[in-house]
Every structure is written in C-alpha cells, then in structure tokens.
Write a protein that holds these residues in place. Structure first.
Motif, mmCIF file in Angstrom:
data_model
loop_
_atom_site.group_PDB
_atom_site.id
_atom_site.type_symbol
_atom_site.label_atom_id
_atom_site.label_comp_id
_atom_site.label_asym_id
_atom_site.label_seq_id
_atom_site.Cartn_x
_atom_site.Cartn_y
_atom_site.Cartn_z
ATOM 1 N N GLU A 59 0.904 -1.202 0.087
ATOM 2 C CA GLU A 59 -0.165 -0.071 -0.095
ATOM 3 C C GLU A 59 0.856 1.322 0.107
ATOM 4 N N GLU A 60 1.874 1.191 0.576
ATOM 5 C CA GLU A 60 2.857 2.408 0.745
ATOM 6 C C GLU A 60 3.381 2.833 -0.617
ATOM 7 N N ARG A 61 3.817 1.746 -1.203
ATOM 8 C CA ARG A 61 4.659 1.685 -2.557
ATOM 9 C C ARG A 61 3.736 2.242 -3.608
ATOM 10 N N PRO A 64 -7.725 5.098 -20.394
ATOM 11 C CA PRO A 64 -6.573 3.975 -20.675
ATOM 12 C C PRO A 64 -5.480 4.704 -20.340
ATOM 13 N N GLU A 65 -5.006 5.943 -20.350
ATOM 14 C CA GLU A 65 -3.580 6.504 -19.971
ATOM 15 C C GLU A 65 -3.700 6.349 -18.533
ATOM 16 N N LEU A 66 -4.783 6.812 -17.653
ATOM 17 C CA LEU A 66 -4.542 6.725 -16.406
ATOM 18 C C LEU A 66 -4.412 5.528 -15.877
ATOM 19 N N GLU A 67 -5.110 4.488 -16.162
ATOM 20 C CA GLU A 67 -5.024 3.085 -15.905
ATOM 21 C C GLU A 67 -3.566 2.700 -16.065
ATOM 22 N N ALA A 68 -2.731 3.172 -17.339
ATOM 23 C CA ALA A 68 -1.588 2.772 -17.494
ATOM 24 C C ALA A 68 -0.625 3.202 -16.334
ATOM 25 N N GLU A 69 -0.784 4.421 -15.966
ATOM 26 C CA GLU A 69 -0.214 5.062 -14.813
ATOM 27 C C GLU A 69 -0.187 4.354 -13.526
ATOM 28 N N ILE A 70 -1.599 4.016 -13.498
ATOM 29 C CA ILE A 70 -1.766 3.254 -11.865
ATOM 30 C C ILE A 70 -1.024 1.806 -11.956
ATOM 31 N N ALA A 110 5.734 -1.273 -9.836
ATOM 32 C CA ALA A 110 6.788 -0.714 -9.239
ATOM 33 C C ALA A 110 6.662 -1.444 -7.483
ATOM 34 N N ALA A 111 5.349 -1.262 -6.988
ATOM 35 C CA ALA A 111 5.247 -1.903 -5.754
ATOM 36 C C ALA A 111 5.662 -3.397 -5.598
ATOM 37 N N ILE A 134 0.466 -7.896 -6.323
ATOM 38 C CA ILE A 134 -0.733 -7.389 -6.662
ATOM 39 C C ILE A 134 -1.211 -7.890 -8.087
ATOM 40 N N ARG A 135 -2.063 -8.558 -8.372
ATOM 41 C CA ARG A 135 -2.229 -9.323 -9.601
ATOM 42 C C ARG A 135 -3.472 -8.391 -10.461
#
Length: 607
Positions: A488-490, A542-548, A554-555, A565-566
């Motif tokens: 969650e932190e990451r 789609p762009e926002l989903e790619a950022e998340i 990274a986490a 997280i899958r």
C-alpha cells in the motif's frame, strides 16, 4: 535480535501533576514567551506569566461551575490555543479531559461521553453543540456545556472571580503522579474504540524523556529558541504529546486548526517554527506540491534530478553513519550543493526557513520520502507509538536515523519481539489500562509488557521496523500470508494515487482498490492539455490506468510473486471519514471499506 532496551534519562516524579510546570515556569521567568496566539492571521506572544494567570482564572471558573476533582470533561474542537488552556486548567483542579475529534458523529460522541461518564463538555462552535444536543437525553451524567465561539472563556472567568487562589492550589496539590490525567479513545480501526486511561506519570515520563533526548531537534540550531506550530489534532495522542512536551520543555507553542496548504503555509512563514511534528501524508503533500510547482514552471526534469540527488546523498550519509560506506563522493557533494540553492532551499523556506528536523508518526513513511527530505536539509525522524503508550515509544535518533525504520526505543523503554512477531513494549509511558474494561486490559498487558497488536522486527542495531498488524495480515486461499502495509505504501507513492487498500484474504491472489489524488490528477491532465472528464469516465481512462499499473508494478518489485498485486480497480471517489471508512488520522478502516466495496472486490476475482 529479539529484545532491546535503552536506559532511562529521567527520574520518575514522586509528587505533583502536569499543571505544576505552568506555575513553576511563571514563578521562575514570568516574561518568557511561552506560546503564540493567532488573531486574524497576526501572531501575539503569550508569556509564561500571562498563561499562568489564564490557567488559574479558568480553573476558578470550572470550580465555580461545578467541576470537581476526578470529574471527566470532554473537549470537542479543532487544534487551537483554548484547548491547551482548558487541558492545563482541568489538570490544575484534578479533573480529566476527554478529547473528541471535531468530526465525530453523534453516535460516536454518545458512545464516548456515556462510557466515560462525562459531566461537562467544551465544544468549539454551534454545530458541535448541536451534535451533543442530539444525544443529550441519553447522557444522564452530562450537566454542563460550554461553547468556545460563544464566549465560554469569558463566561467561566467571570464565574470564578470570587474564588480565592488558595482553593485552586489545594486542588492542584492533591494531584499525584498516579492520578488519571486523561482518557483518550483509540481509533478503533479493527474493533470498538476503547478509552485509554493515561496518568500524569505516564505523560510526564513520555514528554520529559522526549524533551531531554531530542533537545537538538527542537532547537534546530545552537542558540535558537525552540518553537513549534502544532497542527496535529489534539484529540490524538501524538498532538497531545507534542502539546505537553512543548509546555514542559519551554518550547514556544503555536496552534493551527487547518491542514490545508492555503492556511498552513502562511502561518509557517509567520510563526517560523524550529521543528514540526506531522503525519506522513503531510510530508507526502509537501513533496507532491513542490513537484507540481516545478512541472508547472517547466522545471520538472531538474526537480526529478534534484530529488534523485537528495535521496542518494542522504543514503550515502546514512551508510557512512552505520559504517557501510564512505559517504557522498565529490561529484555527489557538488551536485547536492547546486541543488541546495536551486531546489532544497525553497522547500525549507516554505516551512518557515528554520526547520531542520521534523517528527513523523501515526502511520508508516516510505523510505525514499524520508531520504528525500533528509537530503533537502529537513531530517524527518520517524517514530512509533500507540495511544496506550502516551505517544512515541520508539523513534529514530537525530544523530543516526535509519530511514524506513521507526528507530530505537526511546530512553527508559524496552522492545520485545514475541514468538509470533508481535511487538511488545515496556516503559513508564505505558498506560494504566482501559476504562472499565479489565478483560481487554488483561489481554494486552502481560507481566508489565504491552502487546501492541503490531508485527515487526529488530535489526542488529536495535532499530525497529513495523511490517503490519496481526489482525490485518491477509492469508490467501493458497495459504500465503501477506502484510498489506508495504504494498500500500509503494502504490500510494505514485503522484496520482490517493489511497490504496490491498485485499486477498481467502482469495486466490492479492488485489487492490485504488483511489485517486484529486490535485495530482488535475495537474496530470493539465500537463497533458486535457480537459477533466467525469469521474466515472476518468476511472476507465486508458492513460490513467496505464499510470496506475506502473505504480502497481513498481510496488510489486518489493515482494515475492506470490505476494504481488495481480489485479486492481480504480475507484471514482476516495475513502472518506464521513462514510466511516477512515479514522480522523486518515487510517483505513479495512473492514468497513471491504463491506462498502464488496461488489468491487468480488469483480476483481471474476474477470
């Protein structure tokens, strides 16, 4: 390492209570500036003598209005000067303040006032008075209600004008270190809130130790008069600890009731504190605001470079202090000096220009964020404690912090790691028990040790790392135990993410619910020259989903594949306190969120 103890620096008092220092300091140096009080944005000095006189006058008024030794009096307000005044006036006459968050619902208010058998209540404004009024018929002990914004101080001062000083002092002299000082209710993230009874001795052991051990933190630089601007909620033990430590430690204390940047930053510049105490999301917000400002000015890449240099510089300094590296090399030191003038100085100036240290608690801070601030010249010392420990029981030492840990036991405290990984604590600041609940008290106090419910580990130097809570450990259907805290932190470190809740208990894999940071998303859209879509459309962008997804990937690098997280789901609205999904200190109420978003969680596993 399974156990670590740091010897005590202070001697436990045999007589007296918390209010005594108000009168002792005024007698020794009545003209010393003890507090700052803001009126319409202008700060006014309050001397030790003037504060003593106000405390004494208010104590007389409370006695005149029927408050007696041992009575419990609730305070429901934002952080402001009057709260500190009421705390010390109540302690002067042996009464026990019961703090309540100003955002508390009527049912929460009823539960606490009824459980504590509160006889009087101080509220900030009419809305709070109406909240009390809505449940007053179910509170047979409640006999008095005072409203700060309706002249409560003047009313009480006038009522006590005929009472002699000696009457107040007789009450004060009857207070002993073992007397109950306050009842603070826990946040109840995993169960019913419970009233923690803290004695005068508990708070004196805690604050006197902090003042003695961290003197260099409070002063900032040699010769500076220490000062802090308190914006933490005084209903929380962290804010209360800072308040008491400031008064006992002769640290000039100011109050700021609003956490918004628009309100806080001008007061930081005007009050010019030498140190700050805050929760991690405040430092996350400062970092995010600095980055957004740099990007708006076309300095996005230089800022990222400056952030990287700050992190590497602090990491090199940390390695040198622990004997695992030579410290920053010549090239890194030169880069650091350049960015200190161009970037880091701006951040320090935003905090008032004098802050060199800060304290962080309440929840975990991401290691990289701590390194960034240290590299920028503001060392954030992360600590750890509970309501049951009167505040910090563990904290990083200023001369040798280890970022990503919560530090060493504060002097006079022992940390023990139980066989199941649970953190146990022992020291003079550990509470007397839960109000009227012997069973719960016996469940957490074991032969002098407090079983915290948190899971952690001690390294070879005695530094503690908290890895999660026992009740929040997820166990997948495949039998894998997962602590959600690190993930969650990451994920939350990404500028577009507001909150993250990791789920997966009795499920085939780990997944997450993610909310968005409104300011971060607005800035991101502006930088892309895009108009803001409706929230329902935004979560499917789609762009926002790619950022998340980048944040999730990274986490996942911090954990094994089985713990990663899958799947994730972006939510249109954040988890809010008003819906009962957050505590007033912004901790997630996991069970409540899982109930509220049961359909969204199910959807993660049915794709």
């Amino acid at each position: 390492m399974r156990e670590f103890t740091v010897p005590s620096l202070v001697t436990a008092p045999h007589v007296g209570g918390l209010a005594d220092v108000v009168f002792e300091h005024a007698a020794a140096d009545p003209d010393r500036v003890a507090l700052g009080r803001s009126t319409d944005g202008v700060w006014h000095d309050v001397t030790a003598g003037a504060f003593r006189d106000e405390v004494l006058a208010l104590a007389k008024g409370l006695l005149a209005q029927g408050v007696r030794f041992g009575d419990r009096v609730a305070i429901m307000s934002r952080t402001r000067y009057e709260w500190t005044l009421f705390d010390f006036a109540l302690w002067t006459i042996g009464a026990q303040p019961v703090p309540m968050y100003p955002t508390s619902s009527a049912e929460q208010v009823h539960r606490m006032l009824h459980d504590a058998r509160v006889t009087a209540c101080v509220v900030e404004h009419e809305d709070h008075a109406m909240t009390i009024g809505s449940v007053v018929d179910r509170l047979p002990c409640l006999a008095r209600l005072w409203q700060l914004d309706a002249g409560a101080l003047g009313e009480l001062t006038a009522a006590g004008a005929g009472i002699a000083d000696e009457v107040v002092h007789r009450h004060r002299m009857a207070v002993t270190p073992g007397s109950p000082a306050t009842v603070i209710y826990t946040s109840g993230t995993t169960g019913r809130p419970r009233g923690c009874v803290l004695t005068h001795a508990n708070l004196m052991a805690e604050t006197d130790t902090i003042v003695r051990r961290y003197e260099q933190v409070f002063r900032g630089r040699p010769g500076e008069e220490p000062a802090t601007l308190l914006f933490l909620p005084l209903a929380h033990v962290f804010g209360r600890m800072v308040q008491v430590a400031a008064v006992r430690g002769r640290i000039r204390l100011g109050h700021q009731p609003q956490l918004s940047a628009a309100a806080l930053l001008p007061d930081l510049r005007a009050f010019r504190p030498t140190f700050l105490a805050a929760v991690p999301y405040v430092f996350e917000g400062l970092y995010a605001a600095a980055r957004r400002e740099a990007e708006r000015e076309g300095r996005g890449r230089p800022f990222e470079k400056a952030a990287d240099v700050a992190v590497r510089y602090a990491e090199a300094m940390e390695g040198k202090s622990f004997g695992t590296g030579p410290g920053p090399g010549t090239a890194l030191r030169v880069q650091h000096q350049v960015f200190d003038r161009l970037v880091y100085a701006r951040i320090r100036e935003a905090l008032g220009g004098r802050v060199r240290y800060a304290m962080s608690g309440g929840s975990a801070m991401e290691r990289r964020l701590g390194l960034f601030f240290a590299g920028a010249g503001v060392t954030v010392l992360e600590g750890y404690g509970l309501t049951e420990t009167s505040g910090a029981a563990v904290a990083n030492p200023p001369e040798r912090p280890r970022f990503g840990t919560v530090g060493l036991p504060v002097p006079g405290t022992s940390v023990h790691i139980a066989d199941d990984g649970e953190v146990w604590l022992r020291g003079g600041q550990v509470f007397a028990g839960y109000l009227g609940d012997r069973r719960e008290t016996a469940a957490v106090l074991r032969d002098g040790w407090l079983a915290t419910g948190d899971v952690g580990r001690l390294d070879a130097h005695g530094y503690l790392t908290i890895t999660g809570r026992k009740k929040e450990i997820l166990v997948t259907s495949g039998g894998k135990s997962v602590s959600p805290l690190l993930l969650e932190e990451r994920v939350r470190a990404h500028p577009l993410v507001g909150q993250c809740l990791v789920v997966g208990n009795d499920r085939p894999f780990v997944a997450a619910l993610v909310t968005l940071d409104a300011e971060g998303v607005a800035h991101w859209l502006a930088m892309l020259h895009r108009t803001a879509p409706a929230p329902a459309e935004l979560v499917n962008d789609p762009e926002l989903e790619a950022e998340i997804r980048r944040a999730v990937v990274a986490a996942n690098t911090a954990v094994s594949q089985a713990e990663s997280i899958r799947a994730f789901r972006i939510l249109a609205t954040p988890f809010g306190e008003e819906q009962g999904l957050l505590t007033p200190t912004r901790k997630l109420r996991r069970r409540a969120i899982e109930r509220a978003y049961a359909a969204d969680i199910d959807a993660l596993y049915t794709k």
